[in-house]
Write a protein that holds these residues in place. Structure first.
Motif, mmCIF file in Angstrom:
data_model
loop_
_atom_site.group_PDB
_atom_site.id
_atom_site.type_symbol
_atom_site.label_atom_id
_atom_site.label_comp_id
_atom_site.label_asym_id
_atom_site.label_seq_id
_atom_site.Cartn_x
_atom_site.Cartn_y
_atom_site.Cartn_z
ATOM 1 N N MET A 177 10.140 -8.738 -2.315
ATOM 2 C CA MET A 177 9.740 -10.061 -2.234
ATOM 3 C C MET A 177 8.205 -10.244 -1.757
ATOM 4 S SD MET A 177 12.610 -12.877 -1.522
ATOM 5 C CE MET A 177 13.460 -12.242 -0.415
ATOM 6 N N LEU A 178 7.955 -9.490 -0.647
ATOM 7 C CA LEU A 178 6.648 -9.578 -0.048
ATOM 8 C C LEU A 178 5.745 -8.676 -0.877
ATOM 9 C CD1 LEU A 178 7.165 -9.721 3.641
ATOM 10 C CD2 LEU A 178 6.629 -11.593 2.176
ATOM 11 N N THR A 179 5.942 -7.918 -1.614
ATOM 12 C CA THR A 179 5.014 -7.145 -2.614
ATOM 13 C C THR A 179 4.799 -7.605 -3.942
ATOM 14 O OG1 THR A 179 6.812 -5.641 -3.029
ATOM 15 C CG2 THR A 179 5.299 -4.872 -1.063
ATOM 16 N N GLN A 180 5.416 -9.017 -4.279
ATOM 17 C CA GLN A 180 5.420 -9.457 -5.557
ATOM 18 C C GLN A 180 4.020 -9.659 -6.039
ATOM 19 O OE1 GLN A 180 7.905 -9.614 -7.753
ATOM 20 N NE2 GLN A 180 6.078 -10.032 -9.187
ATOM 21 N N GLU A 459 8.230 3.205 -4.775
ATOM 22 C CA GLU A 459 6.779 2.673 -4.531
ATOM 23 C C GLU A 459 6.455 1.473 -3.707
ATOM 24 O OE1 GLU A 459 5.737 2.501 -9.621
ATOM 25 O OE2 GLU A 459 6.363 0.939 -8.337
ATOM 26 N N LEU A 460 7.582 1.234 -2.906
ATOM 27 C CA LEU A 460 7.502 -0.028 -2.200
ATOM 28 C C LEU A 460 6.550 0.160 -0.959
ATOM 29 C CD1 LEU A 460 11.033 -1.793 -1.695
ATOM 30 C CD2 LEU A 460 9.011 -2.767 -2.444
ATOM 31 N N ASN A 461 6.758 1.542 -0.295
ATOM 32 C CA ASN A 461 5.832 1.610 0.878
ATOM 33 C C ASN A 461 4.437 1.953 0.441
ATOM 34 O OD1 ASN A 461 7.752 1.455 2.928
ATOM 35 N ND2 ASN A 461 8.446 3.806 2.372
ATOM 36 N N ASN A 462 3.990 2.024 -0.760
ATOM 37 C CA ASN A 462 2.352 2.241 -1.014
ATOM 38 C C ASN A 462 2.054 0.865 -1.462
ATOM 39 O OD1 ASN A 462 3.334 4.610 -1.069
ATOM 40 N ND2 ASN A 462 3.634 4.923 -3.065
ATOM 41 N N LEU A 463 3.074 -0.103 -1.699
ATOM 42 C CA LEU A 463 2.266 -1.394 -2.324
ATOM 43 C C LEU A 463 2.029 -2.363 -0.853
ATOM 44 C CD1 LEU A 463 4.993 -2.605 -4.706
ATOM 45 C CD2 LEU A 463 2.833 -1.615 -5.141
#
Ligand SMILES: *Cc1c(COP(=O)(O)O)cnc(C)c1O
Length: 486
Positions: A177-180, A459-463
Motif C-alpha cells: 500500500m505504501l508504495t502505491q 520489486e517491493l524493496n526497490n520502490l
C-alpha cells in the motif's frame, strides 16, 4: 433488474446507480430485487472462457449496461494483468481442490472484483451523466486497500482514500500500500482495527455536512468495499468457473452437488457463493470458515450475532473482522425481503452490539456449515499440506482447508469440496516460515518451496515508500478533507 436497500423499499435504483452510490441512503446495502436463474444443463453452458462466463453470469445483474459496455469492462479487467491464463485456475492437491483466486496484480482474491469495479464505475458515470468526481472511500483489512488503489490508480474522474489498521496488516500488505503509485490515491493507517475503519467510513457516507461540502466541490462518495454490489457480482462468476473446471477434469458429473469452503471476514466472498447457489449452481454446503474472530461460527450455530467480544489480531489478518457487513444481505434473503425486520436487527447491532434470529429464520440457514481455526492450527495446516503434497497455501486458505476437513469428519459428506484460495503465500510468508526461523522470510519461502517469487513482491524493496499518514479514528474525516482540498 432493480436494486433496493435492505432496510427500506422506497429507493429503487438501477445497477449503475447502485454501483455509483455504494451504500443506500438509509445506511442499508443494495440488493437485487430477484436472483436471476440459469440452467446449467443448457447446451454448452460450461464450455466458456472466463471472460465469456463472466458476461453470462454478470449480465442479468447489470441489466442497464449494454452488451458492448459490459464486454469492454470485462476485457479491460480480465487480461494479461492476471499472470495465469485461466484467471482463476482450480488445482487438485491430494483429495482437495483449490480455487486459486490470487493470480491478479495484488496477489489476493480482491483483484477478481477490483480489477473490474473501476471500469463498471466509470461506465456508470457516463451512463448516468454524472460530472462529479467520484471519491472512493475504503476501509481495508489489508487486501482490498491495495487492490482498490491499483484498480483506481490514475483512473480519470476518481480519487481513492484507503484506511487500514496500522497494526493489523502483514508487512507485505503494508509495503504494497505504501508504495502505491497514482496521484489520485491516498492511504492512511489508523490506530484502530478494521471494524473501527469500516464504521467510520460508513458514518462519513451518511454525514450530511461532509456530503454537502463534497457537492459544493463537484464530488461524491462511493465505495470499493464489498458493500458495493459492483464488488459482489463479479465474485459470483468464479464459483461457476470452478464447477466448469471440475467437469473438465472429470471429477464430477453435470448436476452433481459440490461444497465450497470459503475463508470469511466481511462475508462478501461466501455471499457470492450463496448467490451462485440460488442462481442454480449445484452447491450443497457453503462452508463458512473463520479464524479466532469467530463471530460467524457462533452466529450460524446459535442464531445470535454479537460483536461484544475480544478482537484478536491474528496471522490471517484479512479476516480479522467482527462486523461482517454482507451478512445483512443474507438476512434480507432469509427473512423474505422483510426490510422492517432488517432495520430492527441492524439498529440492535448498532446500539447494543448484537441481535438474535428467531426459530423460523434459523431454519433457513441450513445451506451453511460454520467453523473456525485457531492460529496454531493454521500453522500446522500449512505445514501438513506442504509436507503431504508440496503445495503452499497462505494462512487464510489454511482456515478454509482446516474447516473443510472438520466438516467432512463431522458430516461424513462425500461431495467434492472446493477450497477457496484467497491469497498468494507470498503475501503472508511468516506463517510458512514460522518453523524455519529465517530472517528473510520471502527468500526462505522461495528456497523451501521453489515457487517462483512474483514480480510485484521482488520489486517491493526497490520502490520508494511514500510519506506515512497515521491518525486516530476521530481524525479520519479531517484526513479526507485534507487530501481532497489539496
Ligand atoms: C478479504 C479477504 C478474505 C475475506 O473475504 P470476505 O469477502 O471479506 O469474507 C479472506 N482472505 C483474504 C486473503 C482476503 O483478502
Amino acid at each position: 433488474m432493480m436494486y433496493q436497500s435492505t432496510r427500506g423499499n422506497n429507493e429503487q435504483v438501477t445497477a449503475s446507480q447502485a454501483i455509483l452510490k455504494g451504500l443506500a441512503s438509509d445506511g442499508g446495502l443494495f440488493v437485487p430485487d430477484n436472483i436471476p436463474q440459469v440452467n446449467i444443463k443448457e447446451p454448452n453452458f460450461f464450455s466458456l472462457s472466463y471472460r465469456e462466463l463472466a458476461y453470462k453470469i454478470m449480465q442479468p445483474f447489470l441489466a442497464d449496461f449494454s452488451e458492448n459496455e459490459l464486454i469492454s469492462c470485462i476485457e479491460a479487467a480480465y487480461n494479461q494483468k492476471f499472470t495465469h491464463k485461466k484467471i482463476a485456475p482450480l488445482k487438485k492437491v491430494g483429495k482437495d481442490y483449490y480455487l486459486e483466486l490470487y493470480h491478479g496484480p495484488t496477489l489476493a482474491f480482491k483483484d477478481m472484483a477490483l480489477s473490474i469495479l473501476p471500469h463498471l464505475m466509470t461506465t456508470a458515470l457516463k451512463k448516468q451523466k454524472v460530472n462529479n468526481e467520484i471519491v472512493i472511500l475504503t476501509a481495508t483489512s489489508g487486501d482490498t486497500g491495495k487492490a482498490a488503489m491499483e484498480g483506481f490508480s490514475d483512473v480519470l474522474g476518481t480519487k481513492i482514500i484507503v484506511f487500514y489498521p496500522k497494526n493489523g496488516v502483514s508487512d507485505v500488505q503494508e509495503k504494497q500500500m505504501l508504495t502505491q503509485r497514482g496521484s489520485n490515491t491516498f492511504v492512511v493507517g489508523i490506530n484502530g482495527n478494521f471494524d473501527d475503519a469500516q464504521k467510520a467510513v460508513k458514518e462519513m457516507f451518511e454525514d450530511e455536512e461532509l456530503n454537502d461540502w463534497l457537492k459544493s466541490k463537484n464530488k461524491q462518495f462511493s465505495s470499493a468495499n464489498s458493500i458495493n454490489i459492483g464488488r459482489l457480482v463479479p465474485q459470483i462468476v468464479y464459483y461457476f468457473y470452478a464447477y466448469q473446471q471440475l467437469l473438465e477434469m472429470n471429477e464430477i458429473k453435470l448436476g452433481e452437488k459440490i461444497n465450497v469452503s470459503v475463508p470469511t471476514g466481511n462475508f462478501g466472498n461466501i455471499l457470492a457463493a450463496y448467490y451462485a447457489k440460488k442462481m442454480g449452481l449445484p452447491i450443497e454446503y457453503l462452508i463458512c470458515a473463520s479464524n479466532e474472530n469467530k463471530v460467524l461460527t457462533d452466529f450460524f450455530t446459535s442464531g445470535s450475532y454479537s460483536r461484544n467480544r475480544k478482537f484478536y489480531v491474528t496471522n490471517s489478518p484479512s479476516m480479522d473482522i467482527l462486523v461482517s457487513s454482507n451478512l445483512e444481505r443474507l438476512l434480507f434473503q432469509i427473512t423474505n425481503n422483510d426490510t422492517t425486520r432488517l432495520s430492527s436487527l441492524m439498529s440492535s447491532l448498532n446500539e447494543k452490539g448484537n441481535y438474535e434470529l428467531n426459530h423460523g429464520e434459523m431454519e433457513k440457514l441450513t445451506d451453511f456449515y460454520a467453523g473456525y481455526t485457531g492460529e496454531s492450527e493454521i500453522v500446522s495446516t500449512v505445514k501438513e499440506v506442504f509436507n503431504q503434497s508440496a503445495y503452499v497455501i497462505d494462512p487464510h486458505t489454511a482456515v478454509a482447508k482446516k474447516v473443510a476437513d472438520d466438516f467432512k469428519h463431522e458430516k461424513n459428506n462425500l461431495n467434492k469440496t472446493v477450497i477457496v484460495s484467497t491469497a498468494s503465500p507470498y503475501k503472508f510468508p511468516d506463517v510458512f516460515i514460522e518453523s524455519l526461523e529465517a530472517k528473510d522470510k520471502i527468500k526462505a519461502l522461495h528456497e523451501k518451496s521453489h515457487l517462483p517469487i512474483p514480480k510485484v513482491i521482488s520489486e517491493l524493496n526497490n520502490l520508494q515508500a511514500r510519506e506515512e499518514h497515521i491518525v486516530e479514528i476521530s481524525g479520519m474525516k479531517e484526513k479526507v478533507l485534507e487530501f481532497l482540498d489539496s
